[in-house]
Design an enzyme around this catalytic site. Structure first.
Site, mmCIF file in Angstrom:
data_model
loop_
_atom_site.group_PDB
_atom_site.id
_atom_site.type_symbol
_atom_site.label_atom_id
_atom_site.label_comp_id
_atom_site.label_asym_id
_atom_site.label_seq_id
_atom_site.Cartn_x
_atom_site.Cartn_y
_atom_site.Cartn_z
ATOM 1 N N LYS A 55 24.495 44.325 -64.673
ATOM 2 C CA LYS A 55 25.581 45.273 -64.408
ATOM 3 C C LYS A 55 26.062 45.120 -62.969
ATOM 4 C CE LYS A 55 27.074 49.908 -65.465
ATOM 5 N NZ LYS A 55 26.741 51.222 -66.008
ATOM 6 N N GLU A 113 20.018 47.657 -66.887
ATOM 7 C CA GLU A 113 20.959 46.572 -67.195
ATOM 8 C C GLU A 113 21.013 45.615 -66.003
ATOM 9 O OE1 GLU A 113 24.558 48.121 -69.608
ATOM 10 O OE2 GLU A 113 23.911 49.842 -68.430
ATOM 11 N N GLU A 126 27.874 61.048 -70.628
ATOM 12 C CA GLU A 126 26.894 60.324 -69.807
ATOM 13 C C GLU A 126 26.282 61.311 -68.828
ATOM 14 O OE1 GLU A 126 28.345 57.055 -67.469
ATOM 15 O OE2 GLU A 126 29.323 56.051 -69.157
ATOM 16 N N GLU A 139 23.045 51.016 -60.093
ATOM 17 C CA GLU A 139 23.647 50.831 -61.420
ATOM 18 C C GLU A 139 22.730 50.075 -62.374
ATOM 19 O OE1 GLU A 139 26.510 52.023 -62.610
ATOM 20 O OE2 GLU A 139 26.962 53.057 -60.745
#
Length: 340
Positions: free
Chosen positions: A315, A312, A263, A321
């Site tokens: 999330k 997202e 990542e 995030e």
């Protein structure tokens, strides 16, 4: 005349071989880039549309965090290399060999002829004090045994993904070492990975290092924009973070262990230095940079997975995030990036 044409033909063949070799080299470099498919949202495209989006953008690698059968079906015949995750909440049950075998027999074996599984990531960013920490190694061992029983050990490597919080003394990078707490946790895992020819997966985020210490780290250093090297010989924070993990591996006798960057990303909103411009700069420079290596491991490319395909919206955690996506839910690109 025959000699003339023969010479021209041989020259043409050599030229063609050179072109093919050049294309192969370019393709190999390009294929170091993958993208993580985070699916923690209620507004995302269908699984098949997502796989098609990877293919149409030339993204040849995908990381999946949960074994979703609809995604695996969509991946059949796509030729996309896959990191398949064993979620952290499965780790304790996987200390039972039968549970690990059942999982492999359900999510890996039936798809293995048509889906290019490359790695299985058993756990993600597990820390030494976590409840599941003692389960990571036996879970890896049991998944490895199940993969071997399915005769897939030459195709699929079993590993785990760590983050930079396990490293202390990370600057200068050569001083990097696993923390005292992490050393006992990670050393037997590294030994097992090494014995099975598997790399270590590592999540590398210059964004969090920068925002956690802006007094000592410049934004240009984090974004690959710094001109010239610093006093440790580094031009960017990504290389420094990655090499600090390599240094830590050397200190526990694993100098030949390879690292896959599982990542790396930069948020476009939600926090300090989180902007579309900064994120676009980071991703563009990262894609270009990982074609080569680091000061400690100069022979690239660095296999790297960008985080993540989409924002997202469900999330949990900090607002940042929810803003790591490279594409919008309508499949339009948030940034103008060339993946290969």
């Amino acid at each position: 005349m025959d000699t003339f044409f023969s010479t021209r033909r041989n020259f043409a063949i050599l030229l063609l071989l050179g072109v093919i070799s050049s294309i192969e080299l370019q393709f190999t470099g390009a294929q170091s880039i993958g993208v993580c498919y985070g699916a923690d949202g209620n507004n995302l495209p269908s699984k098949q549309d997502v796989v098609n989006l990877y293919k149409s953008n030339g993204i040849g690698k995908m990381r999946i965090y949960n074994p979703d059968e609809a995604t695996l079906e969509a991946l059949r015949g796509s030729n996309i290399e896959v990191i398949l995750g064993v979620p952290n909440d499965n780790l304790q049950s996987f200390t039972n060999a039968g549970a690990a075998t059942d999982w492999v027999n359900k999510y890996v074996k039936p798809y293995s002829n048509d889906v290019k599984f490359k790695y299985i990531a058993v756990g993600n960013e597990v820390h030494p004090g976590d409840a599941g920490a003692s389960s990571v190694l036996p879970a890896i061992q049991n998944v490895q045994s199940a993969i071997s029983a399915a005769n897939l050990q030459d195709q699929i490597k079993v590993s785990t993904a760590i983050d930079s919080s396990l490293i202390q003394n990370s600057y200068p990078p050569n001083n990097g070492a696993f923390t005292d707490a992490a050393s006992g946790f990670i050393s037997p895992i590294i030994t097992f990975l090494s014995n099975n020819g598997a790399p270590l997966l590592a999540n590398i985020y210059p964004y969090f290092s920068y925002t956690g210490n802006p007094q000592s780290i410049t934004l240009d250093y984090a974004l690959f924009n710094q001109q010239g090297t610093n006093d440790a010989g580094y031009q960017n924070l990504f290389d420094a973070l990655l090499d600090s993990i390599y240094a830590a591996l050397e200190k526990i006798g694993a100098s030949n262990m390879q690292i896959v960057v599982s990542e790396s990303g930069w948020p476009s909103a939600g926090g300090d230095a989180a902007s579309v411009d900064n994120a676009a700069t980071y991703y563009k420079n990262l894609i270009s940079h990982v074609k080569s290596g680091t000061p400690k491991r100069p022979n690239g490319p660095i296999e790297t997975y960008l985080f993540a395909m989409f924002d997202e919206n469900l999330k949990p955690g900090a607002e940042t995030e929810r803003h790591f996506g490279l594409f919008n839910p309508d499949k339009s690109a948030k940034y103008q990036l060339t993946f290969n």
